[in-house]
Design an enzyme around this catalytic site. Structure first.
Site, PDB file in Angstrom:
ATOM      1  CB  CYS A   1      49.078  45.812  58.638  1.00 38.22           C
ATOM      2  SG  CYS A   1      49.586  48.191  58.962  1.00 38.22           S
TER       3      CYS A   1
ATOM      4  CB  CYS B   1      30.003  45.020  16.134  1.00 39.39           C
ATOM      5  SG  CYS B   1      30.016  45.141  18.239  1.00 39.39           S
TER       6      CYS B   1
ATOM      7  CB  THR C   1      45.524  49.034  52.891  1.00 39.36           C
ATOM      8  OG1 THR C   1      46.865  48.518  53.386  1.00 39.36           O
ATOM      9  CG2 THR C   1      44.168  49.304  53.462  1.00 39.36           C
TER      10      THR C   1
ATOM     11  CG  ASN D   1      46.431  54.024  55.641  1.00 42.85           C
ATOM     12  OD1 ASN D   1      47.395  52.980  56.623  1.00 42.85           O
ATOM     13  ND2 ASN D   1      46.174  52.528  54.606  1.00 42.85           N
TER      14      ASN D   1
ATOM     15  CB  CYS E   1      22.837  58.997  21.547  1.00 47.60           C
ATOM     16  SG  CYS E   1      24.471  59.889  20.136  1.00 47.60           S
TER      17      CYS E   1
ATOM     18  CB  CYS F   1      29.651  63.113  23.718  1.00 43.92           C
ATOM     19  SG  CYS F   1      29.776  61.109  24.521  1.00 43.92           S
TER      20      CYS F   1
END
Ligand SMILES: Cc1cc2nc3c(=O)[nH]c(=O)nc-3n(C[C@H](O)[C@H](O)[C@H](O)COP(=O)(O)OP(=O)(O)OC[C@H]3O[C@@H](n4cnc5c(N)ncnc54)[C@H](O)[C@@H]3O)c2cc1C
Ligand SMILES: Cc1cc2nc3c(=O)[nH]c(=O)nc-3n(C[C@H](O)[C@H](O)[C@H](O)COP(=O)(O)O)c2cc1C
Ligand code: SF4
Lengths: 451, 441
Positions: free
Chosen positions: B139, B382, B205, B77, B347, B350
């Protein structure tokens, strides 16, 4: 106008014109932009995606859907056409529920596959509406190839050959191109003049000369073609239909389902097509379903599909069966026709016998029943017309009523002759299979012509 | 049932969910709707000095990024502080507070960095009966160019100075709202504490350009062909906010300083996470702006159900519970060994775990087993990185399983040791100091 809904006999205009128009409208209306975004968003972009493997033309489905999701609709169309130049028709007519969408991992996950067919249509429609052409012919090779039949197999073959720089002559027996896309596919699957538009889109590449009313076996022979052209592709589909093998095969009211469907497809005004009040369709495939559903849509009161085996064995997919059921068609399994009842040469009913699986083959149980009918359609499979092939010097090998091919590219036992689509052995009798086989034969022909 | 009443620096509210200072809290109409919906408190949209109010742009002031199904996951914004007259705001604050005495009413303030400016506005705010003030040092656009907001928040000395002025002037608790647009959030937090702040709130922000219009080649939101950076918020900023909250919570210099956690809070779970890292309560803006005030029902019910399930009776049982478990990388146990394990029943094939690991990581997941499409972890390869878990579309389909002490790690062929062992002692570490077993903090 008197209501003709309940009139006995075979009558045209049973339903008001407006109702007929609505009945024959697009069965799956195209996705709008929002629907397409939502649908595309569901694709997981799988690795070595099962949907691609399940597509006979192996379209890179995850890629084209990702392109749609990323706002590149035209790029998506190219991804589709790269593999299947009839991607537009396939998007409409493929039984996706037994092909790509059955394999979709989201079918496994949630029982709701990504709507691949509709997304394919979303992409291809955009490209075709804009006439976005993606392919140019390479420098001419000066080689000439004859393609017999302007159905999906012949068109796919011709387009790929033209791309490779060969000059193609398509010899087509009928007055219009498209094969069963034009004469067979149910009206509500391909509305408007899509089949014709697609042929125009495909032949836009140039180098494809379609000659109509040119029938192999009548106007020229295979031998002549082999003499006049460097290569021949046979894609003439299945011109004949199987007999019912009952006594009484010629009364008024008995027709081949494919002829009825073809008349219906060609009729701009559906209220001109007469249909019985009570209709029986013999068969268990897609043709039977299309015939029965369209009979219902024309206003027949009772429509029954009678199939001699069980639900599992039906060639029509479960989805197609449900479609028929949802339109009010009754499907009767394990029943075969034995006789037609007639009155003054017109059909009044059909005598059926229940069947069961015997030790080796299907057999009648001896128990009979009869159905009232003023129209009966045969939809028990199409056959190759061997006469068309006569005149060939050395005979083409035929297996199980189809032209035998010796490899995956449609190579036949006859030098310089390839075959694909319904007329060739192997693969399901589907538009997409024909497109794949035509394309692959073209690649093989190109290799051989350039060797 | 769990007691989710909140006491934040003495300010009481029926639940720990406040609406952050932003459009949802810009006027009585919105705030009353929020209170009716069940929000515990609000931080009123930032007030400026008396006199002509600031003006906002008259074109688009928001931009967004989306996740799947066009879920808004980040909002940008270029709005300023309230563009309504100070007196109107003060009057409404007073009326609403009087009508809703059990709800927290905090007033956000941003005036120029001059003592007099702060000293003039504070009595006016105090007079409304508000429970506390929040100093908007965050701000990032529009106001900072005028020497306010983030321009103050980026200079710890200014934070300390302004905070001190406020503490000297008012009885009200002072919450200092921090900007994330700095390199190390601990410095502004320490400054706030030195200035006497009762609490800090964060984050405001984040500087951002959310997208570019590729037809006009202009940043969005585009105003007459131009765009300026804005402030980014919403679910996408939560990880940044969580980290900053944790940094302040575990900094010995600010330990115990109350924190109001802000940034991407969308569900009860987000709130529980903020609180477990040390936030005493949370503030919400984007989620309310996306879905409306009704989300508070899910937030309060969800938090309370979870607390019941876990046996937490009050928020104190939750606040700061995860803080001690935030540590520096060098103190992570290198003898903790995990392997991915794929639940073949869950599973859906995919293949995303395979291609992620194959293309970009450790080649530790098959795609074919005995000629069949099948995804299995190759333990020898792994490293237990978790990427496959993160890319798998099915929740709980891939697990990271810890190898028990004594088991052999097929990758290293070494036995898993049960002793805690970290990088500070590792032979490959040139600066390894033997014996530094405990985290230095
Ligand atoms: C009623 C019906 C509905 C169908 N519905 C679907 C569906 O929904 N989805 C789907 O995927 N598939 C469907 N199919 C199957 C699909 O239409 C065919 O598999 C596909 O059209 C086969 O393509 P082809 O090119 O091999 O043959 P065809 O489409 O049959 O084309 C052959 C062409 O060759 C011409 N020809 C024939 N003999 C000669 C000759 N001697 N000389 C010159 N030209 C000749 C024909 O006129 C025709 O143009 C349906 C089939 C039928 C009958
Ligand atoms: C449109 C808009 C206006 C904002 N205005 C202010 C403001 O005036 N004062 C302030 O302290 N924060 C303001 N913020 C920041 C929010 O209070 C909050 O810190 C930030 O949006 C992060 O929380 P969220 O992720 O829940 O939205 C504003 C945010 C938005 C979206
Ligand atoms: S945890 Fe990492 S290394 Fe192990 S299989 Fe998954 S992605 Fe590959």
């Amino acid at each position: 106008m008197a209501d003709k809904r309940m009139e006995d006999g075979v009558v045209a205009g049973r339903l008001p014109a407006k109702e007929l128009v609505a009945n024959f409208a697009d069965i799956h209306p195209p996705l709008d932009h929002h629907e397409a975004s939502v649908a595309a968003d569901r694709c997981y972009f799988c690795y070595d995606a099962p949907c691609v493997t399940a597509c006979p033309t192996e379209i890179d489905i995850p890629l084209f859907i990702r392109q749609i999701a990323a706002d590149n609709r035209i790029g998506a169309a190219k991804t589709i056409f790269d593999q299947n130049i009839l991607g537009g028709m396939c998007a409409r007519v493929c039984p996706t529920e037994t092909l790509c969408e059955q394999a979709c991992v989201r079918e496994a996950a949630e029982g709701k596959p990504v709507r691949i067919g509709l997304l394919q249509r979303f992409a291809t429609d955009a490209a075709m509406e804009q006439d976005a052409q993606f392919y140019e012919r390479v420098a001419s090779t000066g080689k000439r190839v004859a393609v017999v039949g302007a159905g999906p197999a012949g068109l796919a073959c011709a387009h790929r050959l033209a791309m490779h720089g060969h000059d193609v002559v398509i010899l087509e027996a009928r007055e219009r191109p498209g094969g069963l896309n034009e004469y067979g596919i149910a009206t509500y699957k391909t509305v408007g003049d899509f089949a014709q538009d697609e042929v125009d889109y495909i032949t836009d590449i140039g180098g494809i000369d379609i000659r109509y009313s040119q029938k192999l076996g009548r106007d020229f022979t295979l031998g002549e073609l082999r003499g006049d052209y460097e290569a021949v592709f046979l894609g003439m589909g299945l011109g004949g239909v199987n007999d019912l093998r009952i006594e009484n095969e010629a009364p008024e009211g008995l027709e081949d389902a494919v002829d009825f469907i073809s008349r219906l497809r060609q009729a701009d005004d559906k209220s001109k097509i007469a249909i019985g009040r009570r209709v029986v369709v013999i068969g268990g495939g897609m043709t039977a379903v299309d015939c029965a559903v369209q009979a219902k849509l024309l206003g027949a009161e009772d429509v029954t599909i009678a199939y001699r085996r069980g639900q599992e064995q039906m060639n029509a997919s479960r989805y197609e069966q449900d479609l028929a059921a949802s339109r009010g068609v009754t499907i009767k399994h394990w029943a075969m026709p034995v006789d037609l009842a007639t009155d003054g040469g017109k059909i009044t009913g059909i005598e059926m016998e229940y069947t069961k699986l015997g030790d080796t083959r299907l057999e009648g149980t001896g128990e009979r029943f009869s159905l009232d009918a003023d129209q009966v359609f045969r939809a028990i499979g199409q056959t190759l017309v061997p006469d068309d092939l006569s005149g060939a010097a050395d005979a083409l090998e035929i297996v199980a009523g189809r032209i035998a091919t010796i490899d995956a590219h449609g190579t036949t036992n006859m030098q310089g002759v390839w075959a694909g689509g319904d007329c060739a052995a192997g693969g399901e009798e589907l538009t997409v299979t024909a497109a794949a086989q035509g394309r692959d034969a073209a690649e093989a022909i190109n290799m051989s012509l350039r060797a | 049932m769990a007691d989710i009443r909140n006491d934040f620096v003495g300010i009481k509210s029926p639940n720990p969910f406040w609406l952050a200072s932003a459009p949802p809290t810009d006027k009585a109409y919105n705030v009353e709707r929020a209170f009716k919906a069940g929000w515990g408190g609000v931080v009123w949209k930032t007030l400026g000095e008396a006199g002509p109010p600031v003006v906002n742009v008259n074109g688009p002031r928001y931009g967004a990024i989306y996740g799947g199904d066009r879920r808004l996951i980040g909002l940008n914004n270029i709005e300023l502080i309230t563009d309504r007259d100070l007196q109107t705001n003060l009057r409404e604050i007073k009326e609403v507070k009087a009508k809703w005495p059990d709800r927290a009413m905090i007033v956000s303030i941003m005036v120029p960095c001059e003592e007099q400016a702060w000293k003039s506005i504070l009595p006016l705010v105090e007079e409304t009966g508000a429970d506390g003030i929040e100093l908007n040092f965050g701000c990032p656009h529009g106001m900072s160019e005028r020497g306010m907001g983030a321009a103050v928040g980026q200079v710890p000395e200014y934070i300390e100075m302004v905070t001190r002025w406020c503490k000297q002037t008012t009885r009200m608790p002072v919450i200092v709202k921090l900007t994330p647009n700095i390199t190390d959030v601990r410095y502004p937090a320490r400054a706030a504490k030195s200035g006497g702040a009762d609490a800090v709130s964060l984050i405001n922000t984040i500087n951002s350009i959310v997208s570019v219009d590729l037809n006009d080649f202009a940043p969005e939101p585009t105003i007459d062909g131009k765009g300026s950076h804005g402030g980014f918020c919403g679910p996408a900023v939560k990880p940044i906010a969580l980290h900053m909250v944790a940094e302040i919570a575990r900094d010995p210099e600010t330990a115990g300083l109350p924190i109001s956690g802000i940034g991407g809070v969308t569900t009860w779970r987000d709130a529980a996470e903020f609180m477990s890292l040390g936030a005493g309560n949370v503030q919400v803006c984007t989620a309310a702006m996306t879905y409306g005030f009704k989300i508070i029902e899910e937030m309060t019910a969800g938090l309370s159900n979870w607390m019941d399930e876990q046996g937490h009776t009050t928020l104190d049982d939750v606040v700061g519970r995860a803080t001690p478990n935030v540590t520096a990388w060098q103190y992570l146990n290198l003898n903790y060994v995990t392997k991915a394990r794929i639940d073949q029943d869950k599973c859906i094939s995919c293949g995303r775990c395979h291609i992620a690991c194959e293309d970009t990581s450790h080649q530790a997941i098959t795609n074919m087993v005995d000629g069949e499409r099948r995804f299995e972890v190759i333990e020898e390869e792994c490293v237990g990185c978790n990427l496959c878990v993160n890319v798998c579309p099915v929740e709980d389909c891939i697990d990271m399983v810890q190898l028990p002490a004594g088991a052999t790690d097929e990758r290293t062929k070494e036995k898993v040791s049960e002793t805690y062992f970290n990088w500070t002692e590792h032979p490959n570490n040139p600066t390894a100091a033997k014996g530094t077993l405990e985290p230095a903090e």
